[in-house]
Design a protein around this motif. Structure first.
Motif, short mmCIF file in Angstrom:
data_model
loop_
_atom_site.label_atom_id
_atom_site.label_comp_id
_atom_site.label_asym_id
_atom_site.label_seq_id
_atom_site.Cartn_x
_atom_site.Cartn_y
_atom_site.Cartn_z
N THR A 59 33.75 11.67 -23.17
CA THR A 59 33.17 11.17 -24.41
C THR A 59 34.01 11.51 -25.64
O THR A 59 33.67 11.12 -26.74
CB THR A 59 31.74 11.72 -24.61
OG1 THR A 59 31.81 13.11 -24.92
CG2 THR A 59 30.89 11.50 -23.37
N THR B 175 27.51 15.53 -27.64
CA THR B 175 28.06 14.39 -26.92
C THR B 175 27.15 13.18 -27.03
O THR B 175 25.92 13.32 -27.03
CB THR B 175 28.25 14.75 -25.43
OG1 THR B 175 28.56 13.56 -24.69
CG2 THR B 175 27.00 15.37 -24.83
N PRO B 176 27.72 11.97 -27.08
CA PRO B 176 26.89 10.77 -27.11
C PRO B 176 26.32 10.42 -25.74
O PRO B 176 25.44 9.57 -25.64
CB PRO B 176 27.87 9.69 -27.59
CG PRO B 176 29.20 10.17 -27.14
CD PRO B 176 29.15 11.67 -27.28
N ASP B 177 26.82 11.06 -24.68
CA ASP B 177 26.36 10.75 -23.33
C ASP B 177 26.23 12.04 -22.53
O ASP B 177 27.11 12.39 -21.73
CB ASP B 177 27.35 9.80 -22.65
CG ASP B 177 26.81 9.20 -21.36
OD1 ASP B 177 25.86 9.77 -20.80
OD2 ASP B 177 27.36 8.18 -20.90
N VAL C 156 24.47 12.82 -19.93
CA VAL C 156 24.47 12.65 -18.47
C VAL C 156 25.89 12.57 -17.93
O VAL C 156 26.25 13.24 -16.96
CB VAL C 156 23.67 11.40 -18.06
CG1 VAL C 156 23.81 11.14 -16.56
CG2 VAL C 156 22.19 11.58 -18.43
N ALA C 157 26.73 11.77 -18.59
CA ALA C 157 28.12 11.64 -18.15
C ALA C 157 28.86 12.95 -18.28
O ALA C 157 29.62 13.35 -17.38
CB ALA C 157 28.82 10.55 -18.96
N ASP C 158 28.65 13.67 -19.39
CA ASP C 158 29.37 14.93 -19.57
C ASP C 158 28.89 16.01 -18.62
O ASP C 158 29.69 16.83 -18.13
CB ASP C 158 29.26 15.39 -21.03
CG ASP C 158 30.48 14.99 -21.86
OD1 ASP C 158 31.49 14.59 -21.26
OD2 ASP C 158 30.42 15.10 -23.09
N PRO D 272 22.44 15.94 -27.46
CA PRO D 272 22.83 14.56 -27.78
C PRO D 272 23.38 14.48 -29.21
O PRO D 272 22.76 14.99 -30.15
CB PRO D 272 21.52 13.78 -27.65
CG PRO D 272 20.70 14.59 -26.69
CD PRO D 272 21.04 16.03 -27.02
#
Length: 267
Positions: A114, A145-147, A149-151, A196
């Motif tokens: 991200t 982080t904007p994501d 779950v991904a991080d 977030p």
């Protein structure tokens, strides 16, 4: 909380890049009681911030044309090359390939999927910071982080980091991070949290990042001292549930960090 046990995936080092390291030294000396000793020219003048003779951070001059002033957080790895491979496989990027720093250890700089920057340290003669988890030292970390779950998936792939949701936080839940195999989720096991980016406008303006928290004895006095020294308050003071009162600041050169006071007592 942070300890100097320094298992794989735990924060092991933090350093400052600033356009005027002498000016930065004056600011952080007034704020935290730090002293700064420049390093050898072979290491680009990279030096150590100390408090009561113990290393609490690193620092060096970074000219404006080479980048903005910033704090960088490093995580322990037993193999910097393997970490770089995992970063690439997980969708991150390598900003600085693994390199040896004399006999002190090996380092590398990365960016997660991200856009948050971080580093790794493979210990050699220097195993990590001399002290953490006390006033004037690194105490806590947060990833904005904007994501999430991904991080979370990314850091699990790279370090085996575990995530657990605790009650509290502005959104009603606070995702705690801890190294693999350290036990059930608690503030004592965790070294930081994932937040977030959209939940905190004070961080959103600067984009995805890791924010280091430094402990202080008196939060209000620390905030006032930071402002006297040319720093700015980005947010707070405010409560960080289960941990203490915090404020988010920038130093005179724009490096973002936070301070934490009235820390929770453990039995």
């Amino acid at each position: 909380m942070l300890t100097t046990r320094f298992v794989t995936g735990s924060p092991i080092w933090v350093d400052l890049g600033a356009p005027d390291i002498d000016g930065a030294h004056a600011f952080y000396r007034a704020l935290f009681g730090w002293e700064f000793t420049p390093g050898d020219p072979e290491f680009g003048g990279y030096g150590m911030f100390t408090r009561d003779g113990r290393t609490v951070a690193g620092g060096m001059t970074v000219p404006p044309e080479q980048g903005q002033a910033a704090w960088t957080l490093y995580f322990r790895t037993p193999d910097a090359e393997a970490a770089a491979t995992a970063v690439r496989a997980g969708g991150g990027s390598v900003a600085l390939d693994p390199m040896r720093v004399g006999d002190l250890g090996r380092m590398a700089l990365f960016t997660d999927p991200t856009g948050a920057g971080f580093g790794v340290w493979e210990p050699g003669r220097t195993r990590g910071l001399d002290t953490v988890g006390e006033p004037g030292a690194l105490y806590w970390t947060e990833l904005y982080t904007p994501d999430p779950v991904a991080d979370l998936s990314f850091y699990d792939m790279v370090f085996g980091t575990e995530a657990h949701t605790a009650t509290g936080g502005e959104g009603g839940g606070y995702t705690l991070l801890q190294p693999s195999g350290t036990g059930l989720a608690s503030m004592d096991d965790a070294f930081g949290a994932v937040v977030p980016l959209a939940d905190d406008p004070s961080e959103a303006a600067g984009g995805p990042s890791w924010t280091p928290y430094f402990a202080v004895d008196d939060l209000d006095a620390a905030v006032a001292e930071a402002e006297r020294g040319g720093g700015k308050v980005r947010k707070g003071p405010a409560d960080l549930p289960g941990i203490g009162r915090c404020a988010k600041l920038t130093d005179p050169y724009g490096a973002r960090f936070a301070v934490l006071g009235q820390t929770r007592q453990t039995g």
